[in-house]
Design an enzyme around this catalytic site. Structure first.
Site, mmCIF file in Angstrom:
data_model
loop_
_atom_site.group_PDB
_atom_site.id
_atom_site.type_symbol
_atom_site.label_atom_id
_atom_site.label_comp_id
_atom_site.label_asym_id
_atom_site.label_seq_id
_atom_site.Cartn_x
_atom_site.Cartn_y
_atom_site.Cartn_z
ATOM 1 N N ASN A 12 29.572 24.724 47.808
ATOM 2 C CA ASN A 12 29.402 24.990 46.378
ATOM 3 C C ASN A 12 30.768 24.773 45.747
ATOM 4 O OD1 ASN A 12 28.921 25.953 43.830
ATOM 5 N ND2 ASN A 12 28.034 27.900 44.485
ATOM 6 N N LYS A 19 33.272 27.226 47.588
ATOM 7 C CA LYS A 19 32.666 28.215 48.480
ATOM 8 C C LYS A 19 31.897 27.453 49.552
ATOM 9 C CE LYS A 19 31.612 31.294 44.722
ATOM 10 N NZ LYS A 19 30.531 31.453 43.813
ATOM 11 N N ARG A 71 25.590 22.011 46.467
ATOM 12 C CA ARG A 71 24.993 22.501 45.233
ATOM 13 C C ARG A 71 25.487 21.616 44.096
ATOM 14 N NH1 ARG A 71 25.112 28.583 42.729
ATOM 15 N NH2 ARG A 71 23.588 28.103 41.140
ATOM 16 N N HIS A 160 19.314 27.498 38.080
ATOM 17 C CA HIS A 160 18.941 28.459 39.139
ATOM 18 C C HIS A 160 17.691 27.972 39.887
ATOM 19 C CE1 HIS A 160 20.788 31.959 36.618
ATOM 20 N NE2 HIS A 160 21.646 31.609 37.555
ATOM 21 N N GLY A 190 21.476 37.898 37.447
ATOM 22 C CA GLY A 190 22.805 38.161 37.999
ATOM 23 C C GLY A 190 23.792 38.093 36.853
ATOM 24 N N ASN A 191 24.969 37.535 37.097
ATOM 25 C CA ASN A 191 25.885 37.300 35.968
ATOM 26 C C ASN A 191 25.256 36.330 34.987
ATOM 27 O OD1 ASN A 191 28.149 38.927 36.436
ATOM 28 N ND2 ASN A 191 28.708 37.598 38.150
ATOM 29 N N ARG A 221 27.258 35.340 28.502
ATOM 30 C CA ARG A 221 26.592 34.338 27.649
ATOM 31 C C ARG A 221 25.607 35.029 26.714
ATOM 32 N NH1 ARG A 221 24.698 31.172 32.724
ATOM 33 N NH2 ARG A 221 26.716 30.823 33.673
ATOM 34 N N GLY A 312 18.626 42.087 39.701
ATOM 35 C CA GLY A 312 17.221 42.216 40.103
ATOM 36 C C GLY A 312 17.054 42.882 41.461
ATOM 37 N N GLU A 313 17.988 42.587 42.385
ATOM 38 C CA GLU A 313 17.864 43.139 43.733
ATOM 39 C C GLU A 313 18.379 44.580 43.823
ATOM 40 O OE1 GLU A 313 19.793 40.425 46.509
ATOM 41 O OE2 GLU A 313 18.879 38.752 45.433
ATOM 42 N N ASN A 314 19.324 44.915 42.922
ATOM 43 C CA ASN A 314 20.037 46.185 43.115
ATOM 44 C C ASN A 314 19.925 47.219 42.014
ATOM 45 O OD1 ASN A 314 21.451 45.468 45.634
ATOM 46 N ND2 ASN A 314 22.361 43.884 44.344
ATOM 47 N N GLU A 363 20.514 31.387 47.978
ATOM 48 C CA GLU A 363 20.630 30.002 47.517
ATOM 49 C C GLU A 363 21.254 29.098 48.572
ATOM 50 O OE1 GLU A 363 22.279 31.728 43.829
ATOM 51 O OE2 GLU A 363 21.335 30.045 42.823
HETATM 52 P P1 ADP Z 1 26.122 35.641 40.127
HETATM 53 O O1 ADP Z 1 25.217 35.279 39.005
HETATM 54 O O2 ADP Z 1 27.580 35.459 39.791
HETATM 55 O O3 ADP Z 1 25.709 35.109 41.477
HETATM 56 P P2 ADP Z 1 25.160 38.181 41.123
HETATM 57 O O4 ADP Z 1 23.793 37.659 41.396
HETATM 58 O O5 ADP Z 1 25.998 38.609 42.277
HETATM 59 O O6 ADP Z 1 26.010 37.224 40.217
HETATM 60 O O7 ADP Z 1 24.974 39.428 40.122
HETATM 61 C C1 ADP Z 1 26.051 40.107 39.581
HETATM 62 C C2 ADP Z 1 25.506 41.259 38.752
HETATM 63 O O8 ADP Z 1 24.743 42.133 39.605
HETATM 64 C C3 ADP Z 1 26.584 42.112 38.104
HETATM 65 O O9 ADP Z 1 26.244 42.401 36.768
HETATM 66 C C4 ADP Z 1 26.545 43.381 38.936
HETATM 67 O O10 ADP Z 1 26.923 44.503 38.188
HETATM 68 C C5 ADP Z 1 25.093 43.454 39.325
HETATM 69 N N1 ADP Z 1 24.937 44.327 40.498
HETATM 70 C C6 ADP Z 1 25.319 44.079 41.765
HETATM 71 N N2 ADP Z 1 25.090 45.161 42.546
HETATM 72 C C7 ADP Z 1 24.557 46.105 41.749
HETATM 73 C C8 ADP Z 1 24.099 47.458 41.919
HETATM 74 N N3 ADP Z 1 24.159 48.040 43.107
HETATM 75 N N4 ADP Z 1 23.620 48.109 40.849
HETATM 76 C C9 ADP Z 1 23.568 47.525 39.644
HETATM 77 N N5 ADP Z 1 23.977 46.284 39.404
HETATM 78 C C10 ADP Z 1 24.453 45.581 40.428
#
Ligand code: ADP
Length: 377
Positions: A12, A19, A71, A160, A190-191, A221, A312-314, A363
């Site tokens: 990437n 990366k 990528r 994505h 994510g970000n 954004r 979404g995951e966390n 990914e």
């Molecule tokens: P990218 O789009 O750069 O790949 P990621 O998919 O890693 O980014 O997502 C980053 C986002 O996920 C950040 O806003 C971060 O705060 C959020 N995040 C990661 N872990 C947690 C968590 N445990 N609880 C809430 N938000 C989280």
């Protein structure tokens, strides 16, 4: 006999960083992962030098690399799927730089560097846009003079795609449905964030546009905005297009609303009663729910809503705020199940009309899988 593809290096390559991950595709294991930073600004002078560092980091195993998956940000309408790189493909990629002036030269630089350093090893380009190429015109076209599409290719492409495609395949397995029969709304948060409407396993709409600026409220954004607001700001602050680009891509979204682009910080602030953080999270949840409702209609009723990406995951907090807005679809949250982080899980309550499931994305693995598929074909 053709050598089987076993060790796949995934690259990437960004404008100032590279990366990588190395996979053993027979064992289904990741063997190495790393990052080279400050390319062209204090670190390695270019992507070839950066790749030499990767080879040094990998050590002996570098000799065993059978294939390399890259990528690539933008395939425009030229690349509808992943492709083995040859001279013709590289020439076509060079013509797509205008679609991603920041990312494309770095992506292409990474491929050229691999051709030099890993002599004879095949390279495969995997595009962030490819999965969305099945969108019908009614979703992809903008309501402006069509000459801008004809001359400049201005339309919605979406991004994505590698992640959406990966979680669609995983969701189909989870739901025990053939891929061609599955209807989903997939949310990569994510970000950067985007949603996709998936009908019969294929993308029929997505929230990002010509560039990754459109759609959701994101880390930095702005997402969807009245184009006239941008013109007013440019006029008032005398901004050049490049400055406006920086404002909207790097200084907007959650960062502009709260002072932080990180969802964890914002959730912590909201918990303590910070009003700006509270509003930002509600804006994020509101817009996500709006897209989910719309996309559920477009796909003819989703078999599941799928969430992935860092948020979404966390983020139980953000997920709860989103799902709480989906009552009209007969969706209910299981609060206890929603405590889950980073694992496949169903977070909707029993009896919810549409299940809401978490599927961690990967990914890099998806790029490695596509690389094997393209070279095996
Ligand atoms: P990218 O789009 O750069 O790949 P990621 O998919 O890693 O980014 O997502 C980053 C986002 O996920 C950040 O806003 C971060 O705060 C959020 N995040 C990661 N872990 C947690 C968590 N445990 N609880 C809430 N938000 C989280």
């Amino acid at each position: 006999m053709k050598k089987p593809i076993r060790k796949v290096l995934v690259i990437n390559s960004g404008s100032s960083s590279l990366k990588y991950q190395l996979f053993d595709m027979v064992k289904g294991e990741r063997l190495a992962k790393g990052l080279v930073e400050r390319i062209g600004c204090g670190g390695p002078k270019d992507h070839t030098e950066a790749l030499k560092k990767v080879v040094a980091d990998l050590g002996d195993v570098a000799k065993d690399v059978d294939a390399i998956g890259h990528r690539v940000l933008h395939g425009a309408e030229v690349f509808k799927d992943s492709v083995k790189v040859d001279a013709k493909v590289l020439a076509k990629l060079d013509k797509l730089v205008k679609f991603g002036p920041l990312h494309m030269p770095a992506n292409i630089g990474g491929i050229r560097a691999c051709q030099k350093i890993f002599k004879g090893v095949p390279n495969v380009a995997v595009f962030d846009t490819a999965f969305h190429q099945t969108m019908p015109d009614c979703a992809a076209m903008y309501a402006i003079d069509p000459k801008y599409y004809r001359k400049m290719g201005i339309r919605k492409y979406g991004f994505h795609g590698t992640s959406h495609k990966f979680i669609v395949a995983e969701a189909a397995k989870l739901l025990k449905k053939p891929l061609s029969k599955v209807n989903l709304v997939t949310c990569h948060m994510g970000n950067g964030s985007s949603l996709a409407a998936v009908r019969g396993g294929q993308c029929v709409d997505t929230s990002m546009g010509l560039t990754p600026l459109a759609g959701m409220v994101m880390g930095t954004r702005c997402g969807d905005i009245d184009a006239a607001a941008v013109l007013s700001i440019m006029e008032a602050d005398k901004l050049t297009p490049a400055q406006a680009d920086t404002l909207l891509n790097k200084k907007s979204g959650l960062l502009a609303l709260t002072g932080s682009s990180d969802c964890r910080d914002i959730c912590a602030k909201a918990e303590k009663g910070d009003k700006k953080a509270e509003l930002a999270l509600e804006m994020l949840a509101y817009r996500t729910a709006l897209y989910i409702g719309g996309y559920n209609t477009i796909v003819g009723g989703a078999d599941a809503i799928v969430m992935t990406g860092g948020i979404g995951e966390n983020s139980s907090e953000v997920r709860e705020r989103i799902v709480n807005r989906l009552g009209a679809l007969g969706i209910k949250l299981d609060k206890k199940a929603n405590a889950v982080r980073g694992k496949v899980a169903t977070i909707s309550a029993k009896g919810s009309k549409i299940p809401v499931v978490i599927i961690p994305t990967n990914e890099e693995l998806a790029i490695a899988q596509d690389t094997v598929k393209v070279l095996g074909a």
